[in-house]
Design a protein around this motif. Structure first.
Motif, PDB file in Angstrom:
ATOM      1  N   MET A   1     -22.210  34.966  40.522  1.00 54.31           N
ATOM      2  CA  MET A   1     -21.333  35.202  39.472  1.00 54.31           C
ATOM      3  C   MET A   1     -20.282  34.134  39.760  1.00 54.31           C
ATOM      4  SD  MET A   1     -18.860  38.274  39.481  1.00 54.31           S
ATOM      5  CE  MET A   1     -17.690  37.948  40.697  1.00 54.31           C
ATOM      6  N   LYS A   2     -19.941  33.468  38.313  1.00 54.83           N
ATOM      7  CA  LYS A   2     -18.970  32.457  38.510  1.00 54.83           C
ATOM      8  C   LYS A   2     -17.551  32.930  38.739  1.00 54.83           C
ATOM      9  CE  LYS A   2     -17.291  29.139  34.825  1.00 54.83           C
ATOM     10  NZ  LYS A   2     -17.200  28.684  33.282  1.00 54.83           N
ATOM     11  N   LYS A   3     -16.930  31.917  39.362  1.00 56.36           N
ATOM     12  CA  LYS A   3     -15.799  32.143  39.958  1.00 56.36           C
ATOM     13  C   LYS A   3     -14.672  32.296  38.719  1.00 56.36           C
ATOM     14  CE  LYS A   3     -16.520  32.254  44.546  1.00 56.36           C
ATOM     15  NZ  LYS A   3     -16.238  33.534  45.324  1.00 56.36           N
ATOM     16  N   PHE A   4     -13.705  33.149  38.955  1.00 55.89           N
ATOM     17  CA  PHE A   4     -12.617  32.764  37.880  1.00 55.89           C
ATOM     18  C   PHE A   4     -11.443  32.331  38.623  1.00 55.89           C
ATOM     19  CE2 PHE A   4      -8.634  34.559  36.160  1.00 55.89           C
ATOM     20  CZ  PHE A   4      -8.906  34.614  34.557  1.00 55.89           C
ATOM     21  N   ASN A   5     -10.717  31.294  38.089  1.00 51.25           N
ATOM     22  CA  ASN A   5      -9.662  30.673  38.380  1.00 51.25           C
ATOM     23  C   ASN A   5      -8.511  30.595  37.414  1.00 51.25           C
ATOM     24  OD1 ASN A   5      -8.153  29.051  40.194  1.00 51.25           O
ATOM     25  ND2 ASN A   5      -8.940  27.189  39.501  1.00 51.25           N
ATOM     26  N   GLY A   6      -7.768  31.650  37.337  1.00 49.04           N
ATOM     27  CA  GLY A   6      -6.663  31.609  36.144  1.00 49.04           C
ATOM     28  C   GLY A   6      -5.342  31.013  36.801  1.00 49.04           C
ATOM     29  N   LYS A   7      -4.348  31.515  36.152  1.00 53.58           N
ATOM     30  CA  LYS A   7      -2.980  31.041  36.555  1.00 53.58           C
ATOM     31  C   LYS A   7      -2.457  31.775  37.430  1.00 53.58           C
ATOM     32  CE  LYS A   7      -1.795  28.458  32.197  1.00 53.58           C
ATOM     33  NZ  LYS A   7      -0.994  28.805  30.651  1.00 53.58           N
ATOM     34  N   ALA A   8      -2.765  33.256  37.313  1.00 54.37           N
ATOM     35  CA  ALA A   8      -2.156  34.092  38.193  1.00 54.37           C
ATOM     36  C   ALA A   8      -3.217  34.535  39.381  1.00 54.37           C
ATOM     37  CB  ALA A   8      -1.619  35.356  37.686  1.00 54.37           C
ATOM     38  N   LEU A   9      -4.550  34.824  38.623  1.00 54.79           N
ATOM     39  CA  LEU A   9      -5.429  35.650  39.489  1.00 54.79           C
ATOM     40  C   LEU A   9      -6.860  34.598  39.719  1.00 54.79           C
ATOM     41  CD1 LEU A   9      -6.013  38.983  37.468  1.00 54.79           C
ATOM     42  CD2 LEU A   9      -4.431  38.468  39.282  1.00 54.79           C
ATOM     43  N   TYR A  10      -7.438  34.875  40.898  1.00 55.32           N
ATOM     44  CA  TYR A  10      -8.561  33.868  41.051  1.00 55.32           C
ATOM     45  C   TYR A  10      -9.546  34.838  42.144  1.00 55.32           C
ATOM     46  CZ  TYR A  10      -6.357  32.304  45.318  1.00 55.32           C
ATOM     47  OH  TYR A  10      -5.718  32.446  46.588  1.00 55.32           O
ATOM     48  N   ASN A  11     -10.587  33.798  42.189  1.00 58.71           N
ATOM     49  CA  ASN A  11     -11.443  34.507  43.177  1.00 58.71           C
ATOM     50  C   ASN A  11     -11.321  33.528  44.380  1.00 58.71           C
ATOM     51  OD1 ASN A  11     -13.631  35.140  40.417  1.00 58.71           O
ATOM     52  ND2 ASN A  11     -12.951  36.789  41.834  1.00 58.71           N
ATOM     53  N   PRO A  12     -10.661  33.963  45.598  1.00 51.57           N
ATOM     54  CA  PRO A  12     -10.639  33.058  46.805  1.00 51.57           C
ATOM     55  C   PRO A  12     -11.963  32.668  47.234  1.00 51.57           C
ATOM     56  CG  PRO A  12      -9.085  34.932  47.058  1.00 51.57           C
ATOM     57  CD  PRO A  12     -10.035  35.164  45.940  1.00 51.57           C
ATOM     58  N   ALA A  13     -11.995  31.573  47.780  1.00 53.51           N
ATOM     59  CA  ALA A  13     -13.106  30.997  48.436  1.00 53.51           C
ATOM     60  C   ALA A  13     -12.900  30.637  49.906  1.00 53.51           C
ATOM     61  CB  ALA A  13     -13.497  29.431  47.794  1.00 53.51           C
ATOM     62  N   GLY A  14     -14.029  30.512  50.678  1.00 55.98           N
ATOM     63  CA  GLY A  14     -14.173  29.997  52.068  1.00 55.98           C
ATOM     64  C   GLY A  14     -13.315  31.029  52.610  1.00 55.98           C
ATOM     65  N   LYS A  15     -12.534  30.645  53.810  1.00 56.75           N
ATOM     66  CA  LYS A  15     -11.982  31.749  54.601  1.00 56.75           C
ATOM     67  C   LYS A  15     -10.939  32.648  54.028  1.00 56.75           C
ATOM     68  CE  LYS A  15     -11.438  28.197  58.372  1.00 56.75           C
ATOM     69  NZ  LYS A  15     -10.528  27.237  59.127  1.00 56.75           N
ATOM     70  N   ALA A  16     -10.224  32.295  52.937  1.00 53.64           N
ATOM     71  CA  ALA A  16      -9.426  33.137  52.239  1.00 53.64           C
ATOM     72  C   ALA A  16     -10.219  34.327  51.703  1.00 53.64           C
ATOM     73  CB  ALA A  16      -8.567  32.547  51.090  1.00 53.64           C
ATOM     74  N   GLY A  17     -11.604  33.985  51.141  1.00 51.78           N
ATOM     75  CA  GLY A  17     -12.462  35.029  50.475  1.00 51.78           C
ATOM     76  C   GLY A  17     -12.865  35.934  51.409  1.00 51.78           C
ATOM     77  N   GLU A  18     -12.692  35.830  52.702  1.00 59.97           N
ATOM     78  CA  GLU A  18     -12.990  37.102  53.639  1.00 59.97           C
ATOM     79  C   GLU A  18     -12.056  38.109  53.711  1.00 59.97           C
ATOM     80  OE1 GLU A  18     -14.975  35.802  57.357  1.00 59.97           O
ATOM     81  OE2 GLU A  18     -14.114  33.875  56.843  1.00 59.97           O
ATOM     82  N   TYR A  19     -10.602  37.935  53.096  1.00 60.16           N
ATOM     83  CA  TYR A  19      -9.733  38.736  52.731  1.00 60.16           C
ATOM     84  C   TYR A  19      -9.777  39.450  51.720  1.00 60.16           C
ATOM     85  CZ  TYR A  19      -6.903  37.803  56.989  1.00 60.16           C
ATOM     86  OH  TYR A  19      -6.343  37.827  58.174  1.00 60.16           O
ATOM     87  N   ALA A  20     -10.189  38.867  50.636  1.00 54.41           N
ATOM     88  CA  ALA A  20     -10.303  39.573  49.399  1.00 54.41           C
ATOM     89  C   ALA A  20     -11.157  38.762  48.392  1.00 54.41           C
ATOM     90  CB  ALA A  20      -8.672  39.734  48.727  1.00 54.41           C
ATOM     91  N   ALA A  21     -11.661  39.696  47.434  1.00 55.28           N
ATOM     92  CA  ALA A  21     -12.545  38.894  46.213  1.00 55.28           C
ATOM     93  C   ALA A  21     -11.625  38.570  45.323  1.00 55.28           C
ATOM     94  CB  ALA A  21     -13.613  39.932  45.906  1.00 55.28           C
ATOM     95  N   TRP A  22     -10.343  39.064  45.099  1.00 51.70           N
ATOM     96  CA  TRP A  22      -9.390  38.644  44.119  1.00 51.70           C
ATOM     97  C   TRP A  22      -8.127  38.660  44.833  1.00 51.70           C
ATOM     98  CZ3 TRP A  22     -10.271  37.643  39.131  1.00 51.70           C
ATOM     99  CH2 TRP A  22     -11.655  38.050  38.477  1.00 51.70           C
TER     100      TRP A  22
END
Length: 273
Positions: A1-22
């Motif tokens: 799935m393509k990552k979303f990278n908006g101004k307020a919301l985004y899909n964290p990557a790496g270590k941050a992605g282990e805390y939340a998908a959004w």
């Protein structure tokens, strides 16, 4: 799935992605003054706005930020956020300077049935004051099913000079859990294994989930981490733990080897009884 990278919301990557998908970031910078903050190291220095939170440059003002949040939620569809929207990676969302925008954002999320995950080191706020209007409008049971309050617990107040003390955070977590909210703790970074164990021991009766990670850039003795993981799992069999990938890698432990009280990154705290 393509990552979303908006101004307020985004899909964290790496270590941050282990805390939340959004996740949602409105501000950069934080006044807690934590010595170990990852945003003070390496690439993070370019993100950190300083010792006080500052609204991101892409927002004209707080009203504009909320409008962007609403548009980005609707652009992705509320089903995308079923595991929760995390606040926040680039500041503490419950600081005096940030809490009003967090409160307004929570209202928007609730009206679109988007669950909210909070992580803070602040304990000097009242959940009744924070949520009273929303509860009056949407109902207590609905609100309590849509928000999880988390606190970072390290055991080292001197390294977090402007934050609430760890004991104040534990007390706040206890009160929130007794009030019927989901609660969780970030045991990250593990500064001292003995202190991390003490934090878990003092909070395990009223914490629904622990996420445990290491200090960024630090190497730990492999055997110490192996013993730590074994002790955590054995001492607190009724608690739920997520060990971050970097911790398991340094410990030389495969996730498949962990016992049943350990969960995967897709564990949904809102679906647990």
């Amino acid at each position: 799935m393509k990552k979303f990278n908006g101004k307020a919301l985004y899909n964290p990557a790496g270590k941050a992605g282990e805390y939340a998908a959004w996740a949602c970031n409105f501000y950069v910078g934080c006044s807690n003054g934590c010595e170990y903050c990852y945003l003070k190291k390496g690439r993070g220095k370019a993100i950190l706005g300083g010792d006080h939170p500052v609204l991101k440059k892409c927002f004209r003002n707080e009203h504009h930020a909320l409008g962007v949040l609403l548009n980005e939620i609707e652009a992705n569809g509320t089903d995308a956020f079923k595991d929760g929207l995390f606040f926040s990676f680039t500041t503490d969302p419950m600081l005096p300077q940030t809490i009003s925008l967090t409160q307004a954002a929570v209202r928007i999320c609730f009206y679109r049935s988007v669950p909210v995950i909070i992580l803070t080191k602040c304990a000097n706020w009242d959940h009744n004051e924070l949520l009273k209007d929303i509860i009056a409008e949407l109902g207590e049971s609905f609100v309590k099913s849509k928000i999880a309050f988390g606190f970072t617990l390290t055991g080292f107040d001197d390294m977090e000079p402007n934050a609430s003390t760890n004991m104040q955070r534990i007390d706040a977590m206890n009160k929130l859990h007794k009030a019927g909210f989901k609660t969780w703790a970030s045991i990250e970074p593990v500064i001292s294994i003995s202190e991390s164990l003490a934090m878990i021991n003092m909070s395990q009766q009223f914490c629904d989930l622990y996420k445990i990670g290491l200090e960024s850039g630090r190497r730990y003795p492999k055997q110490d981490l192996q013993i730590f993981v074994e002790m955590v799992c054995a001492m607190f069999p009724s608690s739920r733990f997520y060990f971050k990938d970097t911790l398991l890698k340094q410990a030389g432990i495969e996730r498949s080897e962990l016992p049943s009280n350990c969960v995967d990154r897709d564990y949904n705290i809102f679906k647990q009884s």
